[in-house]
Motif scaffolding. Sequence first.
Motif, mmCIF file in Angstrom:
data_model
loop_
_atom_site.group_PDB
_atom_site.id
_atom_site.type_symbol
_atom_site.label_atom_id
_atom_site.label_comp_id
_atom_site.label_asym_id
_atom_site.label_seq_id
_atom_site.Cartn_x
_atom_site.Cartn_y
_atom_site.Cartn_z
ATOM 1 N N VAL A 79 24.416 -44.630 105.640
ATOM 2 C CA VAL A 79 25.067 -44.255 106.893
ATOM 3 C C VAL A 79 25.505 -45.503 107.655
ATOM 4 O O VAL A 79 26.651 -45.591 108.117
ATOM 5 C CB VAL A 79 24.125 -43.392 107.758
ATOM 6 N N THR A 80 24.619 -46.481 107.781
ATOM 7 C CA THR A 80 24.981 -47.689 108.537
ATOM 8 C C THR A 80 26.094 -48.469 107.832
ATOM 9 O O THR A 80 26.957 -49.057 108.495
ATOM 10 C CB THR A 80 23.757 -48.596 108.746
ATOM 11 N N GLU A 81 26.110 -48.440 106.516
ATOM 12 C CA GLU A 81 27.192 -49.118 105.788
ATOM 13 C C GLU A 81 28.536 -48.454 106.087
ATOM 14 O O GLU A 81 29.553 -49.133 106.314
ATOM 15 C CB GLU A 81 26.914 -49.082 104.292
ATOM 16 N N GLU A 102 40.097 -36.532 106.935
ATOM 17 C CA GLU A 102 39.111 -36.701 105.854
ATOM 18 C C GLU A 102 37.761 -36.117 106.258
ATOM 19 O O GLU A 102 37.091 -35.448 105.461
ATOM 20 C CB GLU A 102 38.980 -38.182 105.527
ATOM 21 N N ALA A 103 37.357 -36.363 107.516
ATOM 22 C CA ALA A 103 36.060 -35.853 107.978
ATOM 23 C C ALA A 103 36.073 -34.329 108.060
ATOM 24 O O ALA A 103 35.081 -33.673 107.710
ATOM 25 C CB ALA A 103 35.717 -36.461 109.335
ATOM 26 N N ALA A 104 37.183 -33.757 108.519
ATOM 27 C CA ALA A 104 37.277 -32.302 108.596
ATOM 28 C C ALA A 104 37.256 -31.672 107.208
ATOM 29 O O ALA A 104 36.587 -30.656 106.978
ATOM 30 C CB ALA A 104 38.542 -31.902 109.350
ATOM 31 N N PHE A 259 27.529 -27.200 115.031
ATOM 32 C CA PHE A 259 26.645 -28.118 114.327
ATOM 33 C C PHE A 259 26.509 -29.409 115.145
ATOM 34 O O PHE A 259 27.382 -29.752 115.943
ATOM 35 C CB PHE A 259 27.212 -28.482 112.950
ATOM 36 N N GLY A 260 25.424 -30.129 114.930
ATOM 37 C CA GLY A 260 25.208 -31.411 115.580
ATOM 38 C C GLY A 260 23.955 -32.032 115.006
ATOM 39 O O GLY A 260 23.672 -31.888 113.819
ATOM 40 N N LYS A 261 23.178 -32.698 115.835
ATOM 41 C CA LYS A 261 21.903 -33.288 115.437
ATOM 42 C C LYS A 261 21.996 -33.973 114.076
ATOM 43 O O LYS A 261 22.511 -35.071 113.972
ATOM 44 C CB LYS A 261 20.797 -32.239 115.506
ATOM 45 N N ALA A 262 21.525 -33.326 112.996
ATOM 46 C CA ALA A 262 21.470 -33.977 111.694
ATOM 47 C C ALA A 262 22.831 -34.416 111.177
ATOM 48 O O ALA A 262 22.914 -35.276 110.289
ATOM 49 C CB ALA A 262 20.808 -33.042 110.669
ATOM 50 N N LEU A 263 23.904 -33.865 111.727
ATOM 51 C CA LEU A 263 25.245 -34.181 111.234
ATOM 52 C C LEU A 263 25.566 -35.672 111.297
ATOM 53 O O LEU A 263 26.287 -36.186 110.443
ATOM 54 C CB LEU A 263 26.281 -33.397 112.049
ATOM 55 N N GLY A 264 25.024 -36.391 112.270
ATOM 56 C CA GLY A 264 25.347 -37.810 112.411
ATOM 57 C C GLY A 264 24.187 -38.746 112.150
ATOM 58 O O GLY A 264 24.353 -39.973 112.249
ATOM 59 N N ASN A 265 22.994 -38.213 111.846
ATOM 60 C CA ASN A 265 21.788 -39.029 111.659
ATOM 61 C C ASN A 265 21.582 -40.008 112.822
ATOM 62 O O ASN A 265 21.243 -41.174 112.627
ATOM 63 C CB ASN A 265 21.820 -39.793 110.336
ATOM 64 N N ALA A 307 29.956 -41.799 109.900
ATOM 65 C CA ALA A 307 28.531 -41.500 109.770
ATOM 66 C C ALA A 307 28.323 -40.072 109.280
ATOM 67 O O ALA A 307 27.520 -39.823 108.370
ATOM 68 C CB ALA A 307 27.820 -41.721 111.105
ATOM 69 N N ALA A 308 29.056 -39.126 109.866
ATOM 70 C CA ALA A 308 28.915 -37.728 109.466
ATOM 71 C C ALA A 308 29.288 -37.522 108.003
ATOM 72 O O ALA A 308 28.614 -36.782 107.271
ATOM 73 C CB ALA A 308 29.782 -36.841 110.366
#
Length: 441
Positions: A79-81, A102-104, A259-265, A307-308
């Motif tokens: 994720v950080t990368e 791309e994210a969608a 959705f949220g929370k875990a979606l972005g770590n 990140a997501a």
Amino acid sequence: MHTEEGKLPRSRLANERLHAVIPGGAHTYAKGDDQYPEDLAPVISRGRGAHVWDVDGNRYIEYGSGLRSVSLGHAHPRVTEAVRRELDRGSNFVRPSILEAEAAERFLATVPTAEMVKFAKNGSDATTAAVRLARAVTGRPRVAICADHPFFSVDDWFIGTTPLSAGVPAATTELTVAFPYGDLAATEELLTRYPDEVACLVLEPAGHTEPPPGYLAGLRRLVDRYGCVLVFDEMITGFRWSEAGAQGLYGVVPDLSTFGKALGNGFAVSALAGRRELMERGGLRHSGDRVFLLSTTHGAETHALAAAMAVQRVYVEEGATARLHALGERLAAGVRDAAAGAGVGDHVVVRGRASNLVFATLDENGQPSQPYRTLFLRQLLAGGVLAPSFVVSSALDDAAIERTVDVVGRACAVYRKALDAADPTPWLGGRPVRPVFRRRA
């Protein structure tokens, strides 16, 4: 330094600094120092994996990370990368970035029950947008929320129903009604009591208990029959139940979901997803009245969307949901054994799906108790376990679980002494912790 002995002197000073400049001393009430034993509310310096360090230098095994948002562990390398790659490329532009497409596309491939998605920064905005859209497409004013689920939004339509209703007009609150989870007959009675008035049903598809057989499918039939919109709040169930959320696990498709929370770590990203027919009302390619769905300056920051996307790849490619369940099952079994061994198996109770465990602290009469919760939290903190819940992250390992169970065992021994005395006060070290939702500060 032992956590209990030093009573976190630097954290105590840091808490005073926080309260001096931030109402409540934190940006989320659930992180407030009133949620922790007096003088034992650590202020965090850093985190890695399943551990965090406070400003006093103490290391903790952490549960419920980031209010359930950091499900892969702090500073997860993939994720950080992904985030670092975007930081030097700019984060926000005057026109959409190609990364938004791309994210969608990635999200809709992961959650195939949805047809369109719009990103935002927090769950409240996404859920309120779902409510606004439901009202627009149905022409109805009322919102029906599940009474058994604790939180849906910071916005007036929900907060007005809680003890923290100051500042919310009564006329707004009166438009929100409640239905009980798992009771289709009561929900149908509500819909008949307000004929052609209820725009949507809003609920978490699952909570501390599994949905009764046929319940979610029954809700789907009810909303179709009464012409309202079914909204699943998947802030918690998203990814923790399955990569495609609870809707993917149980096979019941809502009209809209958030959705949220875990979606972005831990990175700020949320999503409103749903049927094209509804979502497009917030777009530009239709002939009807426009709906101001979501329009956020920072909703499509490239590093958060990166990140997501990385989180979704990790979940799908590395089987993160299965790992969360395996870790949770190991922890729950260990805690239950430790509690039973200390003679408090009926008082320290682990509940919930393995990937989303909470604990209850019950008094000598079997009633939920804030003083006993305080005692338990104090003992956990003294042992280096920071656990407002037992919600696991995939960064935990066997050693961390074993250490946690050992600390729980020692905490339960103290719990037994307090039960025998029918008074936990000598073990509290100060005022008890308090509920987030209370009318008076």
